[in-house]
Design a protein around this motif. Structure first.
Motif, PDB file in Angstrom:
ATOM      1  N   THR A  31       0.887  -1.164   0.000  1.00  0.00           N
ATOM      2  CA  THR A  31       0.000   0.000   0.000  1.00  0.00           C
ATOM      3  C   THR A  31       0.928   1.218   0.000  1.00  0.00           C
ATOM      4  N   GLU A  32       0.372   2.410  -0.070  1.00  0.00           N
ATOM      5  CA  GLU A  32       1.222   3.604  -0.102  1.00  0.00           C
ATOM      6  C   GLU A  32       1.903   3.861   1.247  1.00  0.00           C
ATOM      7  N   THR A  33       1.407   3.213   2.319  1.00  0.00           N
ATOM      8  CA  THR A  33       2.012   3.433   3.641  1.00  0.00           C
ATOM      9  C   THR A  33       3.043   2.353   3.957  1.00  0.00           C
ATOM     10  N   VAL A  34       2.562   1.135   4.224  1.00  0.00           N
ATOM     11  CA  VAL A  34       3.424  -0.030   4.480  1.00  0.00           C
ATOM     12  C   VAL A  34       2.772  -1.226   3.786  1.00  0.00           C
ATOM     13  N   TYR A  35       3.470  -2.356   3.725  1.00  0.00           N
ATOM     14  CA  TYR A  35       2.845  -3.564   3.169  1.00  0.00           C
ATOM     15  C   TYR A  35       1.765  -4.077   4.118  1.00  0.00           C
ATOM     16  N   PRO A 148       6.795  -3.513   7.604  1.00  0.00           N
ATOM     17  CA  PRO A 148       7.457  -3.837   6.341  1.00  0.00           C
ATOM     18  C   PRO A 148       7.188  -2.767   5.284  1.00  0.00           C
ATOM     19  N   THR A 149       8.231  -2.195   4.727  1.00  0.00           N
ATOM     20  CA  THR A 149       8.066  -1.182   3.686  1.00  0.00           C
ATOM     21  C   THR A 149       8.646  -1.644   2.352  1.00  0.00           C
ATOM     22  N   ARG A 150       9.132  -2.878   2.309  1.00  0.00           N
ATOM     23  CA  ARG A 150       9.595  -3.506   1.072  1.00  0.00           C
ATOM     24  C   ARG A 150       9.162  -4.971   1.103  1.00  0.00           C
ATOM     25  N   ALA A 151       9.004  -5.550  -0.086  1.00  0.00           N
ATOM     26  CA  ALA A 151       8.551  -6.947  -0.165  1.00  0.00           C
ATOM     27  C   ALA A 151       9.536  -7.887   0.544  1.00  0.00           C
ATOM     28  N   GLU A 152      10.837  -7.551   0.521  1.00  0.00           N
ATOM     29  CA  GLU A 152      11.833  -8.390   1.196  1.00  0.00           C
ATOM     30  C   GLU A 152      11.568  -8.469   2.704  1.00  0.00           C
ATOM     31  N   HIS A 153      11.089  -7.362   3.282  1.00  0.00           N
ATOM     32  CA  HIS A 153      10.781  -7.375   4.721  1.00  0.00           C
ATOM     33  C   HIS A 153       9.661  -8.372   5.008  1.00  0.00           C
ATOM     34  N   PRO A 163       0.690 -17.776   1.109  1.00  0.00           N
ATOM     35  CA  PRO A 163       0.932 -18.295  -0.241  1.00  0.00           C
ATOM     36  C   PRO A 163       1.518 -17.275  -1.217  1.00  0.00           C
ATOM     37  N   LEU A 164       1.272 -15.971  -1.009  1.00  0.00           N
ATOM     38  CA  LEU A 164       1.650 -15.001  -2.053  1.00  0.00           C
ATOM     39  C   LEU A 164       2.044 -13.649  -1.460  1.00  0.00           C
ATOM     40  N   ILE A 165       3.151 -13.098  -1.995  1.00  0.00           N
ATOM     41  CA  ILE A 165       3.557 -11.726  -1.685  1.00  0.00           C
ATOM     42  C   ILE A 165       3.571 -10.957  -3.001  1.00  0.00           C
ATOM     43  N   ILE A 166       2.853  -9.850  -3.063  1.00  0.00           N
ATOM     44  CA  ILE A 166       2.915  -8.987  -4.243  1.00  0.00           C
ATOM     45  C   ILE A 166       4.001  -7.942  -3.990  1.00  0.00           C
ATOM     46  N   ASN A 167       4.960  -7.852  -4.926  1.00  0.00           N
ATOM     47  CA  ASN A 167       6.082  -6.926  -4.766  1.00  0.00           C
ATOM     48  C   ASN A 167       5.837  -5.650  -5.567  1.00  0.00           C
ATOM     49  N   GLY A 168       5.655  -4.555  -4.860  1.00  0.00           N
ATOM     50  CA  GLY A 168       5.438  -3.264  -5.525  1.00  0.00           C
ATOM     51  C   GLY A 168       6.573  -2.303  -5.228  1.00  0.00           C
ATOM     52  N   GLY A 169       7.722  -2.819  -4.802  1.00  0.00           N
ATOM     53  CA  GLY A 169       8.853  -1.953  -4.479  1.00  0.00           C
ATOM     54  C   GLY A 169       8.678  -1.278  -3.132  1.00  0.00           C
ATOM     55  N   ALA A 170       9.456  -0.225  -2.895  1.00  0.00           N
ATOM     56  CA  ALA A 170       9.408   0.486  -1.612  1.00  0.00           C
ATOM     57  C   ALA A 170       8.131   1.325  -1.517  1.00  0.00           C
ATOM     58  N   CYS A 171       7.533   1.352  -0.314  1.00  0.00           N
ATOM     59  CA  CYS A 171       6.294   2.110  -0.120  1.00  0.00           C
ATOM     60  C   CYS A 171       6.576   3.616  -0.143  1.00  0.00           C
ATOM     61  N   ARG A 172       5.611   4.382  -0.640  1.00  0.00           N
ATOM     62  CA  ARG A 172       5.798   5.821  -0.832  1.00  0.00           C
ATOM     63  C   ARG A 172       5.950   6.576   0.494  1.00  0.00           C
ATOM     64  N   HIS A 173       5.129   6.259   1.494  1.00  0.00           N
ATOM     65  CA  HIS A 173       5.214   6.998   2.761  1.00  0.00           C
ATOM     66  C   HIS A 173       6.134   6.316   3.779  1.00  0.00           C
ATOM     67  N   GLY A 174       6.011   5.017   3.933  1.00  0.00           N
ATOM     68  CA  GLY A 174       6.889   4.303   4.859  1.00  0.00           C
ATOM     69  C   GLY A 174       6.420   4.314   6.305  1.00  0.00           C
ATOM     70  N   LEU A 175       5.408   5.100   6.633  1.00  0.00           N
ATOM     71  CA  LEU A 175       4.787   5.067   7.960  1.00  0.00           C
ATOM     72  C   LEU A 175       3.305   4.770   7.778  1.00  0.00           C
ATOM     73  N   GLU A 176       2.695   4.141   8.780  1.00  0.00           N
ATOM     74  CA  GLU A 176       1.298   3.749   8.672  1.00  0.00           C
ATOM     75  C   GLU A 176       0.360   4.956   8.615  1.00  0.00           C
ATOM     76  N   GLU A 270      12.201   5.603   4.900  1.00  0.00           N
ATOM     77  CA  GLU A 270      13.232   4.568   4.974  1.00  0.00           C
ATOM     78  C   GLU A 270      13.541   4.051   6.369  1.00  0.00           C
ATOM     79  N   ILE A 271      12.921   4.655   7.398  1.00  0.00           N
ATOM     80  CA  ILE A 271      13.355   4.318   8.759  1.00  0.00           C
ATOM     81  C   ILE A 271      13.219   2.830   9.084  1.00  0.00           C
ATOM     82  N   PHE A 272      12.102   2.218   8.704  1.00  0.00           N
ATOM     83  CA  PHE A 272      11.931   0.802   9.062  1.00  0.00           C
ATOM     84  C   PHE A 272      12.950  -0.077   8.335  1.00  0.00           C
TER      85      PHE A 272
END
Ligand code: TXA
Ligand code: MG
Length: 309
Positions: A31-35, A148-153, A163-176, A270-272
């Motif tokens: 999502t735009e905040t966190v995964y 988590p702010t990246r799919a790797e997290h 079963p599934l992780i959708i990877n959309g790269g780094a989240c735009r805001h990074g905070l909830e 990027e903090i998380f």
């Protein structure tokens, strides 16, 4: 369980996610905040899987995500004009509103007579909700870990459990998202990506919930924490502290540090990720205390919860 990772721009991703969700499975997605870790908000069995995968306490209710204002009628029993004003201004986006509960199962709201609703702005998530209906989704981390702010997290925390992780790269805001109860005198229950100042421009004076004084059940738990102890230090003491202690240092105002952010937006985004990467590699993480203004309020809230001060 095998966990598949799929890019959000893969043309098959939306179909794959919606089929799983309609079958009552859980899926992690950006999502735009966190995964978020999503399930059909109206399917009790599916929602229970979220709590199990995260190790989340049962008394901590979930946010229900919608893609269209028409979905409000079923989910909320009542929408007052002040709440509606906030929705019109900040939706789609990182604001969650607490409303009198409509037709939502107990597991989703943890038995409360209210429901938390948000319309995310992320395209993939909104297109998905149009296919599946409302999705309950907490942050897609193991409870207590940094969000988590990246799919790797997400993969690190939940591989083998979903079963599934959708990877959309780094989240735009990074905070909830900011959580607000505006049914009466407005109260921010969790500061977040929409600032108090911006909210007050729309509805006037808005209180900040004092810690411990009720109301967002999730706020009482230890949160967002790296394993390595984290210490918050005032800007004026920061350089001296860092020079005299063996630590990994993070600053938000250009002070010399191992990780220097130029501004709060970048720091929030990027903090998380930085906390996850520094974790376990150092004995102490030292972070400059951000000023509690604008995005700094939410950033400070997360850091205080993560800290040992
Ligand atoms: O940005 C976000 O809000 C992310 C993305 C995935 O949407 N979600 C998120 O969910 O942060 P979670 O579960 O990590 O945090 C939800 C917060 C918790 O503090 C919870 O207690 C509170 O919202 N909450 C949920 N329903 C509530 C209710 N009915 N009344 C008061 N607080 C509620
Ligand atoms: Mg969370």
């Amino acid at each position: 369980m095998m966990t598949e990772m799929m890019d959000s721009d893969n043309p098959k991703a939306l179909k794959k996610a919606s089929v799983l969700l309609r079958k009552g499975e859980i899926v992690a997605l950006p999502t735009e905040t966190v995964y978020g870790l999503a399930a059909d908000a109206l399917n009790e069995k599916a929602v229970k899987k979220i709590f199990k995968a995260k190790g989340r306490p049962q008394d901590n209710p979930l946010i229900v995500h919608i893609s269209d204002f028409s979905q409000l009628d079923v989910l909320a029993a009542e929408v007052n004009s002040q709440s509606l004003e906030l929705m019109k201004k900040f939706w789609p986006g990182p604001l969650t509103l607490i409303l009198k509960r409509g037709d939502v199962p107990d597991v989703t709201t943890a038995g409360l007579d209210t429901v938390a609703l948000r319309m995310p702005s992320d395209d993939f998530m909104r297109n998905l909700i149009s296919e599946t209906g409302p999705l309950a989704a907490p942050s897609a981390n193991i409870s207590g870990r940094p969000s988590p702010t990246r799919a790797e997290h997400v993969h690190r925390d939940l591989a083998g459990k979903i079963p599934l992780i959708i990877n959309g790269g780094a989240c735009r805001h990074g905070l909830e998202s900011t959580v607000i109860d505006a049914r009466d005198s407005p109260v921010i229950l969790r500061p977040g990506a929409v600032s108090r100042e911006d909210i007050e421009k729309v509805i006037g004076k808005t209180e900040l919930n004092e810690e411990g004084k009720a109301v967002s059940p999730g706020m009482k738990y230890r949160h967002y924490s790296p394993e390595t102890p984290l210490k918050l230090v005032e800007s004026e003491d920061f350089l001296e502290f860092v020079e005299t202690h063996k630590c990994y240092s993070i600053s938000f105002s250009g002070l010399k540090a191992d990780r220097m952010f130029d501004n709060l937006e970048q720091g929030a985004r990027e903090i998380f990720d930085v906390l996850r990467k520094a974790d376990m590699k150092h004995d102490l993480i030292v972070v400059e205390k951000p000023e509690p203004k604008g995005l700094g309020l939410a950033l400070l809230n997360r850091l205080e919860k993560a800290s040992v001060n």
